[in-house]
Design a protein around this motif. Structure first.
Motif, PDB file in Angstrom:
ATOM      1  N   THR A 172      -6.169 104.665  17.327  1.00  0.00           N
ATOM      2  CA  THR A 172      -6.293 105.975  18.373  1.00  0.00           C
ATOM      3  C   THR A 172      -6.013 105.177  19.897  1.00  0.00           C
ATOM      4  OG1 THR A 172      -8.639 106.024  18.401  1.00  0.00           O
ATOM      5  CG2 THR A 172      -6.922 107.590  16.981  1.00  0.00           C
ATOM      6  N   ASN A 173      -5.414 106.187  20.794  1.00  0.00           N
ATOM      7  CA  ASN A 173      -5.469 105.577  22.162  1.00  0.00           C
ATOM      8  C   ASN A 173      -6.650 105.265  23.070  1.00  0.00           C
ATOM      9  OD1 ASN A 173      -2.737 105.375  22.192  1.00  0.00           O
ATOM     10  ND2 ASN A 173      -2.705 107.698  22.575  1.00  0.00           N
ATOM     11  N   VAL A 174      -7.505 106.230  22.835  1.00  0.00           N
ATOM     12  CA  VAL A 174      -8.959 106.196  23.443  1.00  0.00           C
ATOM     13  C   VAL A 174      -9.616 104.728  22.847  1.00  0.00           C
ATOM     14  CG1 VAL A 174     -11.324 107.434  24.186  1.00  0.00           C
ATOM     15  CG2 VAL A 174      -8.705 108.464  24.294  1.00  0.00           C
ATOM     16  N   HIS A 175      -9.701 104.889  21.754  1.00  0.00           N
ATOM     17  CA  HIS A 175     -10.289 103.547  20.845  1.00  0.00           C
ATOM     18  C   HIS A 175      -9.714 102.294  21.650  1.00  0.00           C
ATOM     19  CE1 HIS A 175     -12.497 101.704  17.424  1.00  0.00           C
ATOM     20  NE2 HIS A 175     -11.461 100.793  17.832  1.00  0.00           N
ATOM     21  N   ARG A 176      -8.377 102.253  21.434  1.00  0.00           N
ATOM     22  CA  ARG A 176      -7.707 101.075  22.101  1.00  0.00           C
ATOM     23  C   ARG A 176      -8.243 100.927  23.610  1.00  0.00           C
ATOM     24  NH1 ARG A 176      -2.559 102.697  19.937  1.00  0.00           N
ATOM     25  NH2 ARG A 176      -2.223 101.734  18.110  1.00  0.00           N
ATOM     26  N   LEU A 177      -8.293 101.955  24.355  1.00  0.00           N
ATOM     27  CA  LEU A 177      -8.705 101.520  25.800  1.00  0.00           C
ATOM     28  C   LEU A 177     -10.153 101.193  26.140  1.00  0.00           C
ATOM     29  CD1 LEU A 177      -8.069 102.026  28.643  1.00  0.00           C
ATOM     30  CD2 LEU A 177      -8.890 104.317  28.567  1.00  0.00           C
ATOM     31  N   ILE A 178     -11.185 101.823  25.206  1.00  0.00           N
ATOM     32  CA  ILE A 178     -12.410 101.420  24.935  1.00  0.00           C
ATOM     33  C   ILE A 178     -12.675  99.834  24.771  1.00  0.00           C
ATOM     34  CG2 ILE A 178     -14.546 101.882  24.169  1.00  0.00           C
ATOM     35  CD1 ILE A 178     -14.071 104.856  24.008  1.00  0.00           C
ATOM     36  N   GLU A 179     -11.889  99.690  23.589  1.00  0.00           N
ATOM     37  CA  GLU A 179     -11.966  98.172  23.250  1.00  0.00           C
ATOM     38  C   GLU A 179     -11.465  97.038  23.958  1.00  0.00           C
ATOM     39  OE1 GLU A 179     -13.520  96.770  19.942  1.00  0.00           O
ATOM     40  OE2 GLU A 179     -14.338  98.688  20.970  1.00  0.00           O
ATOM     41  N   ILE A 181     -11.223  97.123  27.322  1.00  0.00           N
ATOM     42  CA  ILE A 181     -12.126  97.205  28.903  1.00  0.00           C
ATOM     43  C   ILE A 181     -13.487  96.400  28.134  1.00  0.00           C
ATOM     44  CG2 ILE A 181     -13.484  98.485  30.154  1.00  0.00           C
ATOM     45  CD1 ILE A 181     -11.248 100.750  30.293  1.00  0.00           C
ATOM     46  N   ARG A 182     -13.929  96.744  26.992  1.00  0.00           N
ATOM     47  CA  ARG A 182     -15.171  96.137  26.460  1.00  0.00           C
ATOM     48  C   ARG A 182     -15.021  95.012  26.260  1.00  0.00           C
ATOM     49  NH1 ARG A 182     -18.077  97.873  20.830  1.00  0.00           N
ATOM     50  NH2 ARG A 182     -19.847  96.576  20.984  1.00  0.00           N
ATOM     51  N   GLU A 233      -5.940 106.856  36.039  1.00  0.00           N
ATOM     52  CA  GLU A 233      -7.078 106.239  36.665  1.00  0.00           C
ATOM     53  C   GLU A 233      -8.518 106.831  36.537  1.00  0.00           C
ATOM     54  OE1 GLU A 233      -8.546 103.782  39.735  1.00  0.00           O
ATOM     55  OE2 GLU A 233      -6.635 103.780  38.861  1.00  0.00           O
ATOM     56  N   GLU A 234      -8.760 107.933  36.576  1.00  0.00           N
ATOM     57  CA  GLU A 234      -9.842 108.651  36.391  1.00  0.00           C
ATOM     58  C   GLU A 234     -10.664 108.470  35.004  1.00  0.00           C
ATOM     59  OE1 GLU A 234      -9.528 112.652  39.171  1.00  0.00           O
ATOM     60  OE2 GLU A 234      -8.544 112.670  37.062  1.00  0.00           O
ATOM     61  N   LEU A 235      -9.584 108.408  34.021  1.00  0.00           N
ATOM     62  CA  LEU A 235     -10.133 107.971  32.617  1.00  0.00           C
ATOM     63  C   LEU A 235     -10.550 106.543  32.525  1.00  0.00           C
ATOM     64  CD1 LEU A 235     -10.372 108.652  29.731  1.00  0.00           C
ATOM     65  CD2 LEU A 235      -8.221 108.208  29.355  1.00  0.00           C
ATOM     66  N   VAL A 236      -9.704 105.416  32.948  1.00  0.00           N
ATOM     67  CA  VAL A 236     -10.155 104.258  33.208  1.00  0.00           C
ATOM     68  C   VAL A 236     -11.632 103.876  33.830  1.00  0.00           C
ATOM     69  CG1 VAL A 236      -9.632 101.843  34.150  1.00  0.00           C
ATOM     70  CG2 VAL A 236      -7.685 103.137  32.748  1.00  0.00           C
ATOM     71  N   ALA A 237     -11.532 104.485  35.040  1.00  0.00           N
ATOM     72  CA  ALA A 237     -12.647 104.372  35.689  1.00  0.00           C
ATOM     73  C   ALA A 237     -14.054 104.802  35.273  1.00  0.00           C
ATOM     74  CB  ALA A 237     -12.736 105.180  37.179  1.00  0.00           C
ATOM     75  N   VAL A 239     -14.427 104.876  31.985  1.00  0.00           N
ATOM     76  CA  VAL A 239     -14.866 104.116  30.948  1.00  0.00           C
ATOM     77  C   VAL A 239     -15.416 102.700  31.277  1.00  0.00           C
ATOM     78  CG1 VAL A 239     -14.183 102.838  28.999  1.00  0.00           C
ATOM     79  CG2 VAL A 239     -13.115 105.026  29.367  1.00  0.00           C
ATOM     80  N   TYR A 240     -14.946 102.174  32.531  1.00  0.00           N
ATOM     81  CA  TYR A 240     -15.572 101.141  32.943  1.00  0.00           C
ATOM     82  C   TYR A 240     -16.983 101.351  33.575  1.00  0.00           C
ATOM     83  CZ  TYR A 240     -12.030  97.812  33.324  1.00  0.00           C
ATOM     84  OH  TYR A 240     -10.731  96.615  33.147  1.00  0.00           O
ATOM     85  N   ARG A 241     -17.154 102.473  33.974  1.00  0.00           N
ATOM     86  CA  ARG A 241     -18.646 103.027  34.461  1.00  0.00           C
ATOM     87  C   ARG A 241     -19.388 103.143  33.197  1.00  0.00           C
ATOM     88  NH1 ARG A 241     -20.417 107.870  34.327  1.00  0.00           N
ATOM     89  NH2 ARG A 241     -18.541 108.689  34.461  1.00  0.00           N
ATOM     90  N   LEU A 242     -19.061 103.588  32.290  1.00  0.00           N
ATOM     91  CA  LEU A 242     -19.999 103.927  31.117  1.00  0.00           C
ATOM     92  C   LEU A 242     -20.310 102.747  30.247  1.00  0.00           C
ATOM     93  CD1 LEU A 242     -18.297 107.339  29.877  1.00  0.00           C
ATOM     94  CD2 LEU A 242     -20.667 107.187  30.683  1.00  0.00           C
TER      95      LEU A 242
END
Length: 323
Positions: A172-179, A181-182, A233-237, A239-242
């Protein structure tokens, strides 16, 4: 009421079944994969394309929540989308009608409407982009035709945007994004101004039950997305913050990213490897998926989990459960 839940081992099914049980329903879970919650009263392991599986699942049933679908952006051809999402739905409807089962919830998708920069409501024309969205659009038509022929039929069609939350799958897209960035593997592509509507799993379940308990005869179609809507941009920011990670200042121009993705696509075709960068994913990341879910809110629904809390719960789950 005895309710059949197809796709019962998926993210929605595993969250929906306990909620239905808490409301006093008897639940039959159906899935090819393991993972259907043990609170289900009966579990059918098998493929819905199989008549025997459908027969066992629908025995003494009163209603069907049809969640099962083919959904991925890699490794699924167009014929599979149409078979799994359209043909199997047709078979399920035919068998249910023979048994006088006429109460339904059908999980469609905003993909049936197609992407767009301007917010689109349920009244917008359906302009799906690709086989997945087209198969969902055509499956919706099956239920509308059904309602014309059977006046006592009731169907809630829910069109959620990208569903995410604790327990969601790696594709899933949000999983990929978090992984990404992490693991310090993410670089922003483009300016990040595309609108990306999302649907947190607890909110999706709450919306489903709200509409189900207020269902009427005929077909009622609702979009569901969390509010407020966010840009990439807001979503990525967030995830970085969290994740408490420092965000690099480098961005990849969209044109350069497309060139890189073209090379990755060629390599994927030759090797059969699902690379994290593909042309389709680059385009999807930079294409707005902007939908107007005011209709369900005008019916009185209130989103129980705000987007910041939803992202925090999801990121925390990743930190605790994903190596």
């Amino acid at each position: 009421m005895r309710i059949v839940v197809t796709g019962s081992a998926g993210l929605v099914g595993t969250n929906l079944i306990p909620s239905l049980k808490n409301r006093g329903h008897e639940i039959v879970g159906v899935d090819r994969q393991s993972g259907t919650p043990n609170v289900a009263d009966h579990i059918v392991h098998g493929d819905l394309a199989d008549a025997d599986v459908r027969r066992e699942a629908m025995e003494n049933a009163d209603a069907i929540f049809h969640l099962a679908a083919a959904k991925d952006d890699w490794g699924i051809d167009d014929d599979t989308f149409f078979f799994e999402n359209l043909e199997v739905t047709q078979r399920l409807i035919e068998d249910a009608r023979e048994r006088d089962i006429h109460d339904w919830v059908f999980y469609s998708s905003v993909a049936a409407m197609g992407p767009g920069d301007e917010p689109r409501s349920e009244e917008a024309s359906l302009e799906p982009d690709g086989a997945y969205g087209t198969s969902k659009m055509k499956a919706e038509r099956l239920f509308r035709d059904y309602a014309k022929e059977v006046p006592e039929m009731s169907c809630v069609i829910l069109r959620p945007s990208i569903i995410f939350g604790p327990g969601h799958f790696s594709y899933t897209n949000v999983h990929r994004l978090i992984e990404a960035i992490r693991g310090s593997r993410f670089l922003m592509v483009g300016e990040g101004q595309a609108i990306k509507t999302t649907s947190y799993i607890e909110n999706v379940i709450a919306a489903t039950l709200y509409l189900w308990e207020r269902r009427k005869k005929g077909v009622q179609t609702y979009i569901y997305v969390d509010e407020p809507v966010r840009t990439t941009e807001e979503l990525v920011a967030d995830v970085y913050r969290l994740l408490r990670k420092r965000r690099p200042g480098v961005r990849i121009p969209l044109g350069l990213a497309r060139s890189i993705a073209w090379v990755a696509d060629v390599a994927a075709e030759w090797t059969g490897i699902n690379f994290p960068i593909t042309a389709a994913r680059i385009e999807k990341f930079n294409t707005s998926t902007n939908y107007d879910a005011s209709a369900i809110r005008e019916e009185g629904f209130e989103q129980p989990v705000e987007i910041e809390e939803a992202l925090e719960k999801t990121v925390n789950w990743h930190l605790e459960n994903v190596n």
